[in-house]
Design a protein around this motif. Structure first.
Motif, PDB file in Angstrom:
ATOM      1  N   THR A 124      -6.112 -10.429   6.355  1.00  7.94           N
ATOM      2  CA  THR A 124      -5.717 -11.472   7.294  1.00  7.94           C
ATOM      3  C   THR A 124      -5.000 -12.576   6.532  1.00  7.94           C
ATOM      4  OG1 THR A 124      -7.769 -12.735   7.045  1.00  7.94           O
ATOM      5  CG2 THR A 124      -7.731 -11.010   8.736  1.00  7.94           C
ATOM      6  N   SER A 133      -1.662  -6.945  15.814  1.00  6.02           N
ATOM      7  CA  SER A 133      -1.409  -6.641  17.213  1.00  6.02           C
ATOM      8  C   SER A 133      -2.075  -7.700  18.072  1.00  6.02           C
ATOM      9  CB  SER A 133      -1.952  -5.247  17.560  1.00  6.02           C
ATOM     10  OG  SER A 133      -3.333  -5.168  17.249  1.00  6.02           O
ATOM     11  N   GLU A 134      -1.767  -7.733  19.339  1.00  5.33           N
ATOM     12  CA  GLU A 134      -2.276  -8.766  20.229  1.00  5.33           C
ATOM     13  C   GLU A 134      -3.809  -8.752  20.266  1.00  5.33           C
ATOM     14  OE1 GLU A 134      -1.818 -10.231  24.887  1.00  5.33           O
ATOM     15  OE2 GLU A 134      -0.632  -8.540  24.116  1.00  5.33           O
ATOM     16  N   GLY A 135      -4.400  -9.929  20.048  1.00  6.41           N
ATOM     17  CA  GLY A 135      -5.854 -10.050  20.061  1.00  6.41           C
ATOM     18  C   GLY A 135      -6.518  -9.665  18.752  1.00  6.41           C
ATOM     19  N   GLN A 136      -5.732  -9.268  17.750  1.00  5.52           N
ATOM     20  CA  GLN A 136      -6.268  -8.878  16.449  1.00  5.52           C
ATOM     21  C   GLN A 136      -5.779  -9.852  15.379  1.00  5.52           C
ATOM     22  OE1 GLN A 136      -8.468  -6.289  16.148  1.00  5.52           O
ATOM     23  NE2 GLN A 136      -8.310  -6.135  18.386  1.00  5.52           N
ATOM     24  N   SER A 137      -6.355  -9.770  14.185  1.00  3.99           N
ATOM     25  CA  SER A 137      -5.945 -10.654  13.093  1.00  3.99           C
ATOM     26  C   SER A 137      -5.567  -9.894  11.820  1.00  3.99           C
ATOM     27  CB  SER A 137      -7.077 -11.638  12.764  1.00  3.99           C
ATOM     28  OG  SER A 137      -8.251 -10.935  12.376  1.00  3.99           O
TER      29      SER A 137
END
Length: 448
Positions: A140, A95-99
């Motif tokens: 990741t 999701s946005e801002g996550q890895s």
């Protein structure tokens, strides 16, 4: 009027300092004589005069930037440990801002949580539905690429954040074609720069070269060989001079690791053996998170099982603070700490393969984490090395040169003293000049 008596030499404070400096120089040089060795000193003459051997090693490795298909890579990793085809069900990108990537897999093979833990990914779960094992991995892209290449090449692969992406350092010899074929098997490829050139280069990062040098120096110091210089030549080579040591012994010293051991506290100050250094499969780069410095490392299957058994047997899972884990290098304690509450809880049911040793939060803790990284390797080098040059210098040549140098120095001093005495004819001029020359030589020799 009474005649003033001349003052003695020792009344001059400069002469007293001069004599003290000479005496200190003699103490530092430590000249001695024995029937077996004859006259000798504490001077380090170096390889050319002392004789001995030298080694030049090349650091084997490659640095790349790459991408892969996350689902295919996860499937390949799980297939390697279960020995059965694995199907990709779903891949949820970060999701946005996550890895973190969430990957769902399924296979007909029976899969245990312990098997998944061996991969060293962030988190995972497995359940059995009918005749299928349903697997969920939380990881990741960096972990997937590093773990996949590490398994395929049987070597450490360390990701490093760099401007614009992530570099992967492969710590073994890996030709470009080999790397490209491995990446293609999981839908990946090497990235390219702005000129269209593939981001692959032979060798290792400067940090790894310096770490290799530091480990070699640490090992030689531990053996009492502090005067052996370890020098880097570019980013690919390391040169070592072993004064007074033959070539066979030099190779053995450079290649033989130390003895690393982990022990666990039983009762009081008593401890019991848990595992040796050969049960540590890899050592990561120290990093800071959650306000603490950590040194990461991974255990083999046997090592993880041995640590789980020792933690349960001693009661460390119930009372970690009374049963610390201690690390020893060559029987000297280098680290000690209790299990964290989360580790104590997890190790009750499953062995833990990936560990982090915490050293603290300040700059001194960072230095301790870096030092622990060296200790965990027990003198084993972080990259494969290839011996590309070696040689031996005959000590008899050095002995002959030293005798000739001393003789030439004495003859030169006598010649200068003769010229000065002939010119001035005064001992008051000659004696201070000769004494000053001799003292200068002694003080210069202290630096050898």
């Amino acid at each position: 009027m009474s005649e003033e008596k001349p003052k003695g030499l020792l009344s001059d404070w400069r002469v007293r300092i001069f004599i003290i400096a000479i005496l200190l120089s003699l103490v530092a040089i430590q000249p001695w004589y024995s029937a077996d060795e004859g006259f000798d000193t504490n001077l380090d003459y170096g390889l050319d005069l002392e004789g001995g051997s030298w080694l030049q090693v090349s650091l084997q490795g490659a640095v790349i930037q790459a991408n892969v298909d996350s689902g295919m890579t996860a499937s390949a990793l799980v297939e390697n440990i279960v020995g059965s085809p694995v199907e990709v069900v779903n891949v949820i990108p970060p999701s946005e801002g996550q890895s973190t990537i969430t990957i769902s897999l399924k296979t007909q093979a029976s899969v245990t949580q312990s098997q998944l833990n061996q991969l060293g990914l962030s988190d995972s779960s497995v359940s059995r539905e009918g005749n299928l094992s349903e697997i969920t991995l939380y990881t990741t892209e960096q972990q997937l690429i590093a773990t996949y290449l590490s398994e395929e090449l049987n070597a450490e692969v360390i990701p490093y954040a760099v401007p614009g992406g992530v570099e992967y350092e492969i710590r073994t010899k890996a030709e470009q074609e080999t790397v490209e074929n491995l990446l293609a098997d999981v839908g990946g490829s090497l990235l390219t720069d702005e000129n269209g050139d593939k981001l692959y280069r032979k060798g290792v990062r400067t940090e790894t070269r310096d770490l290799t040098k530091e480990i070699l120096s640490e090992k030689l110091n531990a053996l009492g060989l502090k005067d052996i210089p370890v020098r880097t030549v570019g980013d690919e080579y390391i040169l070592m001079d072993f004064a007074g040591i033959d070539l066979t012994t030099a190779k053995e010293i450079a290649q033989k690791p130390g003895k690393f051991e982990i022990r666990i506290q039983t009762e009081g100050n008593n401890t019991k053996h848990v595992l040796y250094g050969d049960d540590i499969s890899s050592v990561g780069v120290p990093s800071r998170h959650d306000g603490q410095w950590y040194t990461p490392f991974k255990l083999t299957l046997d090592g993880a099982n041995a640590l789980q058994e020792a933690a349960i047997e001693t009661g460390a899972v119930n009372d970690p603070n009374s049963h610390w884990l201690y690390m020893y290098l060559d029987d000297k304690e280098v680290y000690g700490a209790p299990l964290s509450p989360s580790a104590a809880s997890r190790i009750r049911t499953n062995p833990i393969y990936s560990w982090e040793a915490s050293t603290g939060a300040d700059n001194e803790s960072k230095a301790q984490a870096e030092q622990l990284q060296i200790h965990l390797r027990a003198g084993a080098l972080p990259v494969n090395v290839e011996l590309v040059g070696s040689g031996q210098v005959d000590a008899s040549l050095g002995d002959q040169f030293k005798k000739q140098a001393v003789l030439a120095g004495l003859l030169s001093m006598l010649a200068v003293a003769g010229v000065v005495y002939r010119r001035y004819g005064k001992k008051q001029i000659l004696v201070p000049m000769v004494a000053t020359s001799v003292s200068e030589v002694l003080m210069i020799l202290v630096q050898l």
